[in-house]
Design an enzyme around this catalytic site. Structure first.
Site, PDB file in Angstrom:
ATOM      1  N   SER A  92       0.823  -1.208   0.000  1.00  0.00           N
ATOM      2  CA  SER A  92       0.000   0.000   0.000  1.00  0.00           C
ATOM      3  C   SER A  92       0.858   1.260   0.000  1.00  0.00           C
ATOM      4  O   SER A  92       0.356   2.338  -0.336  1.00  0.00           O
ATOM      5  CB  SER A  92      -0.877   0.018   1.248  1.00  0.00           C
ATOM      6  OG  SER A  92      -1.662  -1.135   1.303  1.00  0.00           O
TER       7      SER A  92
ATOM      8  N   HIS B 230      -1.481  -2.650  -7.036  1.00  0.00           N
ATOM      9  CA  HIS B 230      -2.104  -2.389  -5.734  1.00  0.00           C
ATOM     10  C   HIS B 230      -3.622  -2.488  -5.835  1.00  0.00           C
ATOM     11  O   HIS B 230      -4.273  -1.595  -6.378  1.00  0.00           O
ATOM     12  CB  HIS B 230      -1.679  -0.997  -5.234  1.00  0.00           C
ATOM     13  CG  HIS B 230      -2.246  -0.639  -3.905  1.00  0.00           C
ATOM     14  ND1 HIS B 230      -2.677   0.628  -3.587  1.00  0.00           N
ATOM     15  CD2 HIS B 230      -2.484  -1.397  -2.807  1.00  0.00           C
ATOM     16  CE1 HIS B 230      -3.128   0.643  -2.352  1.00  0.00           C
ATOM     17  NE2 HIS B 230      -3.043  -0.584  -1.855  1.00  0.00           N
TER      18      HIS B 230
ATOM     19  N   GLU C  47      -4.113   0.388  -8.604  1.00  0.00           N
ATOM     20  CA  GLU C  47      -3.022   1.317  -8.914  1.00  0.00           C
ATOM     21  C   GLU C  47      -1.831   0.501  -9.427  1.00  0.00           C
ATOM     22  O   GLU C  47      -1.379  -0.426  -8.741  1.00  0.00           O
ATOM     23  CB  GLU C  47      -2.603   2.102  -7.659  1.00  0.00           C
ATOM     24  CG  GLU C  47      -3.654   3.113  -7.203  1.00  0.00           C
ATOM     25  CD  GLU C  47      -3.272   3.834  -5.909  1.00  0.00           C
ATOM     26  OE1 GLU C  47      -3.528   5.040  -5.810  1.00  0.00           O
ATOM     27  OE2 GLU C  47      -2.743   3.174  -4.979  1.00  0.00           O
TER      28      GLU C  47
ATOM     29  N   ASN D 151      -3.934   6.209  -0.973  1.00  0.00           N
ATOM     30  CA  ASN D 151      -3.604   6.199   0.452  1.00  0.00           C
ATOM     31  C   ASN D 151      -2.921   7.485   0.903  1.00  0.00           C
ATOM     32  O   ASN D 151      -3.053   7.889   2.064  1.00  0.00           O
ATOM     33  CB  ASN D 151      -2.766   4.973   0.803  1.00  0.00           C
ATOM     34  CG  ASN D 151      -3.625   3.723   0.802  1.00  0.00           C
ATOM     35  OD1 ASN D 151      -4.837   3.796   0.968  1.00  0.00           O
ATOM     36  ND2 ASN D 151      -3.016   2.567   0.601  1.00  0.00           N
TER      37      ASN D 151
END
Ligand SMILES: NC(=O)c1ccc[n+]([C@@H]2O[C@H](COP(=O)([O-])OP(=O)(O)OC[C@H]3O[C@@H](n4cnc5c(N)ncnc54)[C@H](O)[C@@H]3O)[C@@H](O)[C@H]2O)c1
Length: 269
Positions: free
Chosen positions: A106, A127, A139, A177
């Site tokens: 992440s 991701h 991602e 994130n």
């Protein structure tokens, strides 16, 4: 996450090898996928043949050499750079020379994992979001070492899985994130400052921003340990105080209150 990734890839028609450190945990993952698919069949959201096809494409093993013929290997182990680097080094000796090695990290620097291998050009981030079968975004993380072919193949794979792929540079937190975690961290800070109760903060963000769940429900879903690791990686990279994990969260991790996965986090499950 590992189980969710296996389901997504098998649904997309790929033959999947799930490798865990023990045969028991690999079998447990398959059993929980079996249960999840049964539930969908009982709700008429999946037919029996498709369920059997999905399960028929997945092999669960503890033998790392079972991934030797895979075109793409995605690691999804605990969010710890040293552990991931060691795994990449080992995988490099097991995978076929043209296989793509990917991480589901992440936040951690993908380039560091790439440099643990002898073939950094074929390492990238793929991701997925939690729960992987339901979330539409992936991602694709491009470390400066990756070649265009690797990134293009990763995008094709994500699209084959029915996901929307965005390509992002290798910076901690990528897009989602880096924007999401200061918000989650500040929600805990706001609770500690007594601005509102946990339920009211969750209700406010659901109703006020049309989010599907509030910050505390999301933190319990993500896992307190994973979310502290993500904040630590963000803080290490950017030194922004918004990324400094509120101390309560470390105490909760120390106490084993990790969220849904331990049945206790901000709430009890
Ligand atoms: N939880 C999320 O919402 C989420 C979302 C997207 C990506 N991720 C990423 O997915 C990865 C896994 O996260 P998770 O939430 O599934 O964590 P988790 O704690 O639920 O699972 C981690 C897995 O790694 C295994 N593991 C631990 N140490 C290991 C080692 N030394 N060698 C091999 N395996 C080891 C554990 O047994 C466990 O099965 C992390 O990189 C995380 O950042 C998590």
């Amino acid at each position: 996450m590992g189980g969710g990734l296996a389901e997504v890839a098998a649904r997309a028609g790929c033959d999947v090898v799930v490798r865990s450190r023990s045969q028991d945990s690999a079998d447990a993952m398959l059993a929980s996928l079996d249960k999840r698919l049964d539930k969908l069949v009982s709700k008429d959201k999946l037919d029996d043949d498709t369920r059997n096809d999905i399960l028929g494409r997945i092999t669960a093993t503890s033998d790392l050499h079972a991934v030797a013929d895979c075109d793409l290997i995605i690691e999804s182990v605990v969010e710890d750079l040293a552990i991931k680097r060691t795994l990449f080094e080992t995988l490099d000796g097991v995978a076929k020379p043209d296989a793509i090695l990917a991480t589901n990290t992440s936040t951690l620097p993908v380039v560091e994992m790439a440099m643990a291998t002898l073939h950094p050009h074929r390492v990238c981030g793929i991701h997925f979001f939690n729960p992987a079968p339901m979330m539409s975004l992936v991602e694709i993380v491009r470390p400066i070492t990756a070649d265009d072919e690797t990134i293009a193949s990763a995008v094709t794979f994500a699209e084959q899985c029915g996901k929307d792929a965005v390509v992002v540079e290798d910076r901690a937190g990528f897009v989602v994130n880096a924007l999401l975690f200061p918000y989650l961290n500040n929600a805990v800070r706001m609770l500690e400052q007594g601005t509102a109760s946990m339920d009211d903060i969750d209700t406010a963000m659901q109703g006020g921003c049309n989010f599907p769940m509030g910050p505390f429900a999301l933190l319990d879903l993500v896992g307190l340990d994973t979310s502290v690791s993500i904040l630590d990686a963000l803080y290490d990279e950017f030194r922004d105080p918004n990324y400094a994990a509120v101390p309560t969260r470390r105490r909760m991790v120390a106490a084993g209150h990790l969220g849904r996965k331990t049945r206790r986090g901000f709430r009890t499950y």
